[in-house]
Design a protein around this motif. Structure first.
Motif, mmCIF file in Angstrom:
data_model
loop_
_atom_site.group_PDB
_atom_site.id
_atom_site.type_symbol
_atom_site.label_atom_id
_atom_site.label_comp_id
_atom_site.label_asym_id
_atom_site.label_seq_id
_atom_site.Cartn_x
_atom_site.Cartn_y
_atom_site.Cartn_z
ATOM 1 N N LEU A 9 0.805 -1.228 0.000
ATOM 2 C CA LEU A 9 0.000 0.000 0.000
ATOM 3 C C LEU A 9 0.836 1.275 0.000
ATOM 4 C CD1 LEU A 9 -2.880 -0.898 2.461
ATOM 5 C CD2 LEU A 9 -2.977 -0.730 -0.017
ATOM 6 N N ILE A 10 2.009 1.245 0.586
ATOM 7 C CA ILE A 10 2.834 2.451 0.680
ATOM 8 C C ILE A 10 3.240 2.978 -0.690
ATOM 9 C CG2 ILE A 10 5.050 3.343 1.489
ATOM 10 C CD1 ILE A 10 4.634 1.721 4.039
ATOM 11 N N PRO A 11 3.793 2.159 -1.597
ATOM 12 C CA PRO A 11 4.140 2.715 -2.920
ATOM 13 C C PRO A 11 2.935 3.219 -3.702
ATOM 14 C CG PRO A 11 5.195 0.583 -2.605
ATOM 15 C CD PRO A 11 4.257 0.794 -1.460
ATOM 16 N N ILE A 12 1.808 2.550 -3.549
ATOM 17 C CA ILE A 12 0.601 2.991 -4.256
ATOM 18 C C ILE A 12 0.125 4.326 -3.711
ATOM 19 C CG2 ILE A 12 -1.845 2.462 -4.638
ATOM 20 C CD1 ILE A 12 -1.053 -0.473 -4.828
ATOM 21 N N SER A 13 0.094 4.481 -2.394
ATOM 22 C CA SER A 13 -0.378 5.741 -1.815
ATOM 23 C C SER A 13 0.593 6.886 -2.110
ATOM 24 C CB SER A 13 -0.608 5.594 -0.313
ATOM 25 O OG SER A 13 0.594 5.247 0.328
ATOM 26 N N ILE A 14 1.889 6.615 -2.130
ATOM 27 C CA ILE A 14 2.866 7.655 -2.476
ATOM 28 C C ILE A 14 2.682 8.076 -3.926
ATOM 29 C CG2 ILE A 14 5.329 8.091 -2.857
ATOM 30 C CD1 ILE A 14 5.881 6.528 -0.301
ATOM 31 N N SER A 15 2.492 7.112 -4.821
ATOM 32 C CA SER A 15 2.292 7.430 -6.240
ATOM 33 C C SER A 15 1.011 8.226 -6.446
ATOM 34 C CB SER A 15 2.241 6.145 -7.065
ATOM 35 O OG SER A 15 3.441 5.434 -6.936
ATOM 36 N N LEU A 16 -0.073 7.818 -5.790
ATOM 37 C CA LEU A 16 -1.339 8.549 -5.917
ATOM 38 C C LEU A 16 -1.229 9.951 -5.328
ATOM 39 C CD1 LEU A 16 -3.987 5.791 -5.127
ATOM 40 C CD2 LEU A 16 -3.523 6.878 -7.324
ATOM 41 N N GLY A 17 -0.539 10.088 -4.215
ATOM 42 C CA GLY A 17 -0.357 11.406 -3.611
ATOM 43 C C GLY A 17 0.466 12.326 -4.490
ATOM 44 N N LEU A 18 1.518 11.807 -5.104
ATOM 45 C CA LEU A 18 2.343 12.594 -6.018
ATOM 46 C C LEU A 18 1.536 13.031 -7.236
ATOM 47 C CD1 LEU A 18 5.191 13.670 -6.581
ATOM 48 C CD2 LEU A 18 5.666 11.525 -7.763
ATOM 49 N N PHE A 19 0.756 12.099 -7.793
ATOM 50 C CA PHE A 19 -0.085 12.446 -8.935
ATOM 51 C C PHE A 19 -1.103 13.520 -8.556
ATOM 52 C CE2 PHE A 19 -4.103 11.839 -11.204
ATOM 53 C CZ PHE A 19 -3.681 12.129 -12.491
ATOM 54 N N ALA A 20 -1.738 13.379 -7.404
ATOM 55 C CA ALA A 20 -2.740 14.355 -6.973
ATOM 56 C C ALA A 20 -2.113 15.720 -6.762
ATOM 57 C CB ALA A 20 -3.423 13.876 -5.695
ATOM 58 N N MET A 21 -0.908 15.768 -6.222
ATOM 59 C CA MET A 21 -0.235 17.046 -5.995
ATOM 60 C C MET A 21 0.095 17.729 -7.322
ATOM 61 S SD MET A 21 3.267 17.856 -3.920
ATOM 62 C CE MET A 21 4.285 17.035 -5.107
ATOM 63 N N ILE A 22 0.645 16.990 -8.258
ATOM 64 C CA ILE A 22 0.990 17.568 -9.559
ATOM 65 C C ILE A 22 -0.264 18.012 -10.300
ATOM 66 C CG2 ILE A 22 1.980 17.032 -11.826
ATOM 67 C CD1 ILE A 22 3.997 15.251 -10.339
ATOM 68 N N PHE A 23 -1.303 17.181 -10.281
ATOM 69 C CA PHE A 23 -2.562 17.543 -10.923
ATOM 70 C C PHE A 23 -3.148 18.804 -10.292
ATOM 71 C CE2 PHE A 23 -7.195 17.354 -11.134
ATOM 72 C CZ PHE A 23 -7.374 17.326 -12.513
ATOM 73 N N GLY A 24 -3.114 18.890 -8.974
ATOM 74 C CA GLY A 24 -3.651 20.054 -8.278
ATOM 75 C C GLY A 24 -2.903 21.326 -8.627
ATOM 76 N N ILE A 25 -1.575 21.247 -8.727
ATOM 77 C CA ILE A 25 -0.783 22.433 -9.082
ATOM 78 C C ILE A 25 -1.166 22.935 -10.463
ATOM 79 C CG2 ILE A 25 1.557 23.197 -9.669
ATOM 80 C CD1 ILE A 25 2.540 21.411 -7.332
ATOM 81 N N PHE A 26 -1.237 22.028 -11.436
ATOM 82 C CA PHE A 26 -1.582 22.446 -12.786
ATOM 83 C C PHE A 26 -3.028 22.923 -12.889
ATOM 84 C CE2 PHE A 26 2.233 20.045 -13.931
ATOM 85 C CZ PHE A 26 2.835 20.982 -14.764
ATOM 86 N N TYR A 27 -3.939 22.303 -12.140
ATOM 87 C CA TYR A 27 -5.343 22.702 -12.155
ATOM 88 C C TYR A 27 -5.513 24.114 -11.598
ATOM 89 C CZ TYR A 27 -10.322 22.701 -11.129
ATOM 90 O OH TYR A 27 -11.650 23.033 -11.070
ATOM 91 N N ILE A 28 -4.875 24.394 -10.483
ATOM 92 C CA ILE A 28 -4.980 25.726 -9.866
ATOM 93 C C ILE A 28 -4.320 26.775 -10.749
ATOM 94 C CG2 ILE A 28 -4.184 27.117 -7.911
ATOM 95 C CD1 ILE A 28 -4.711 24.647 -6.160
ATOM 96 N N ARG A 29 -3.181 26.456 -11.350
ATOM 97 C CA ARG A 29 -2.516 27.400 -12.243
ATOM 98 C C ARG A 29 -3.397 27.724 -13.452
ATOM 99 N NH1 ARG A 29 3.039 25.525 -14.360
ATOM 100 N NH2 ARG A 29 3.522 25.663 -12.149
ATOM 101 N N ASN A 30 -4.049 26.708 -14.001
ATOM 102 C CA ASN A 30 -4.941 26.931 -15.140
ATOM 103 C C ASN A 30 -6.140 27.790 -14.733
ATOM 104 O OD1 ASN A 30 -5.913 26.669 -17.769
ATOM 105 N ND2 ASN A 30 -7.196 24.931 -17.178
ATOM 106 N N ARG A 31 -6.707 27.527 -13.568
ATOM 107 C CA ARG A 31 -7.852 28.330 -13.094
ATOM 108 C C ARG A 31 -7.443 29.785 -12.889
ATOM 109 N NH1 ARG A 31 -12.865 26.028 -10.900
ATOM 110 N NH2 ARG A 31 -12.844 28.123 -10.054
#
Length: 120
Positions: A6-28
């Motif tokens: 579970l640890i590698p999966i949660s780290i990967s999902l957290g990293l993806f969510a952080m990058i997606f959030g940065i680009f989403y907020i920048r676009n908004r």
């Protein structure tokens, strides 16, 4: 399920969510600027004029708090030396907060003095 799985999966999902959030907020933010008639390419963030003062006073205050907690732990509270962790956190927070209040007072005084200068 094992934690090793579970640890590698949660780290990967957290990293993806952080990058997606940065680009989403920048676009908004860019879309909001375009709606207001601003050019997002020409916008540059303005530096905060008192940022270094604020950080300097915060770190000085935290350092003084840590030093005072160490002195108190070694002298006044010597008999209960292993039970005094809270004094470190408390004094760091108090003196760090005092540093921020001092920074606020200096900024407020500077802004007031610059805004209300009388012509001689």
């Amino acid at each position: 399920m094992d934690a090793e799985f579970l640890i590698p999966i949660s780290i990967s999902l957290g990293l993806f969510a952080m990058i997606f959030g940065i680009f989403y907020i920048r676009n908004r933010e860019r879309m909001a600027m375009i709606e207001r008639g601003m050019d997002p390419r020409s916008y540059k963030a303005q530096p905060a004029p008192y940022q270094n003062l604020k950080w300097g006073l915060l770190l000085i205050g935290a350092g003084l708090g840590l030093f005072l907690a160490y002195l108190l732990d070694r002298t006044v509270f010597e008999s209960t030396r292993d039970e005094n962790e809270a004094i470190y956190f408390g004094l760091i927070a108090i003196f760090g907060g005092l540093g921020l209040v001092l920074s606020y007072r200096i900024e407020k005084k500077e802004l007031y003095d610059n805004g209300h200068k009388k012509e001689a």
